[in-house]
Design a protein around this motif. Structure first.
Motif, short mmCIF file in Angstrom:
data_model
loop_
_atom_site.label_atom_id
_atom_site.label_comp_id
_atom_site.label_asym_id
_atom_site.label_seq_id
_atom_site.Cartn_x
_atom_site.Cartn_y
_atom_site.Cartn_z
N LYS A 272 -47.68 -3.26 18.97
CA LYS A 272 -46.81 -2.89 17.80
C LYS A 272 -47.25 -3.27 16.59
O LYS A 272 -46.43 -2.54 15.59
N ASP B 45 -46.24 -0.95 28.46
CA ASP B 45 -46.43 -2.65 28.15
C ASP B 45 -47.79 -2.59 27.31
O ASP B 45 -47.59 -3.23 26.32
N LYS C 236 -46.53 -1.61 23.88
CA LYS C 236 -45.64 -2.44 23.13
C LYS C 236 -46.58 -3.87 22.72
O LYS C 236 -46.00 -4.39 21.69
N SER C 237 -47.71 -4.06 23.25
CA SER C 237 -48.37 -4.95 22.64
C SER C 237 -49.34 -4.88 21.62
O SER C 237 -50.03 -5.46 20.93
N ASN D 246 -42.63 4.82 15.32
CA ASN D 246 -42.17 4.72 17.06
C ASN D 246 -43.62 4.96 17.50
O ASN D 246 -44.57 5.46 17.04
N TRP D 247 -43.70 4.72 18.57
CA TRP D 247 -44.81 5.26 19.51
C TRP D 247 -44.58 6.49 20.00
O TRP D 247 -43.40 6.65 20.61
N GLY E 50 -40.21 1.09 16.32
CA GLY E 50 -40.96 0.33 17.41
C GLY E 50 -40.58 1.00 18.78
O GLY E 50 -40.74 0.35 19.99
N LYS E 51 -39.88 2.09 18.90
CA LYS E 51 -39.41 2.60 20.17
C LYS E 51 -40.41 3.35 20.90
O LYS E 51 -41.44 3.75 20.33
N ILE E 52 -40.33 3.70 22.23
CA ILE E 52 -41.30 4.38 23.06
C ILE E 52 -40.46 5.80 23.10
O ILE E 52 -39.67 5.93 23.83
#
Length: 287
Positions: A124, A118, A121-122, A99-100, A2-4
């Motif tokens: 995910k 942002d 993350k929305s 992850n992204w 789930g990280k950038i």
């Protein structure tokens, strides 16, 4: 998970990363710099990276976010585009599925990376089973065609760019050919705003080298200026009509041009982005 994760492909234009990295540093979890360990381009041309660049990285990276990833990215038996796709997939493996995965070029400068993060993350939920819900996320590029004294010529309409994905099934460059999700953020793209020598080297060594009529393209590029740009059309290096017209923006630095981009209304309308996303949802509804 789930990280950038942000990745840059590093080559002959490494110095441009001094503009690009600061634009994403704060909001990225990790930044990967992929560098051919033999310092070869995808076309087999040698390049060098000054030691001072690595010294800059060391001094700038106060939060320990930057990872240098060196590997063999040039394969003589492959075309330049095949080398590019291979390197992007190898880099994504390092960045970590789940992850992204944001892949940028050294000459791409986010104007507001936080808003893009942002948005990612929305979404995910798309990271849970990325193979089943593959998407590519597209902000928009302001393509800088040529630097002039006191300003630049840019393509008059911002174009899409596949900057992020949850599943790096790349086919051509950063294109996965999966569903595109659009976000109304902008990236300044230095693109063709180089010296003649730098531009020729780029055209000979990037993934589109075999697709360009270099002589014809460079003749138009050299002739256009702030007094005649609005009398000419069709500027794209692949399919000329894709970049129909140019626009003049005041400013030279990233900060000056970011302001000009906003002042000149180069963001797409919210309605435009809504219908782009609606069209993608409808297109992939039954796939």
């Amino acid at each position: 998970m789930g990280k950038i994760q942000v990745g840059f492909l590093v080559s002959y234009d490494f110095n441009l990363l001094k503009n690009a990295i600061p634009r994403v540093y704060k909001d990225a979890d990790t930044i990967f710099l992929a560098i051919d360990k033999n310092r070869m381009t995808w076309n087999g041309a040698p390049f060098t990276i000054d030691d001072s660049f690595f010294e800059w990285i060391k001094a700038f990276d106060t939060d320990g976010k930057i990872v240098i990833y060196e590997d063999d990215f040039y394969v003589p038996e492959l075309s330049t585009m095949e080398c590019e796709v291979r390197e992007r997939k190898m880099l994504s493996d390092k960045m970590g599925i789940g992850n992204w995965l944001v892949q940028l070029d050294a000459d791409e400068y986010f104007i507001d990376f936080k808003s893009f993060v942002d948005f990612l993350k929305s979404k995910k939920h798309l990271l849970k089973n990325p193979e089943k819900t593959p998407v590519e996320v597209s902000p928009f590029l302001v393509n800088i065609y040529k630097k002039l004294e006191g300003g630049v010529l840019v393509v008059d309409k911002a174009t899409k760019i596949r900057a992020a994905t949850n599943y790096p099934d790349y086919k051509v460059g950063r294109k996965t050919k999966h569903k595109t999700v659009y976000h109304n953020s902008l990236i300044l793209h230095e693109c063709l705003s180089r010296t003649r020598e730098e531009l020729e080297f780029k055209l000979d060594n990037w993934g589109h080298d075999v697709d360009i009529n270099k002589k014809e393209f460079l003749e138009k590029w050299e002739s256009v200026n702030e007094t005649n740009y609005n009398t000419m059309q069709d500027f794209f290096y692949l399919e000329p009509s894709s970049w129909k017209n140019l626009k003049y923006l005041k400013g030279i630095t990233v900060e000056e041009l970011s302001k000009s981009v906003k002042d000149e209304g180069m963001y797409h309308s919210a309605l435009y982005v809504f219908f782009k996303n609606f069209g993608q949802s409808f297109k992939y509804l039954f796939k």
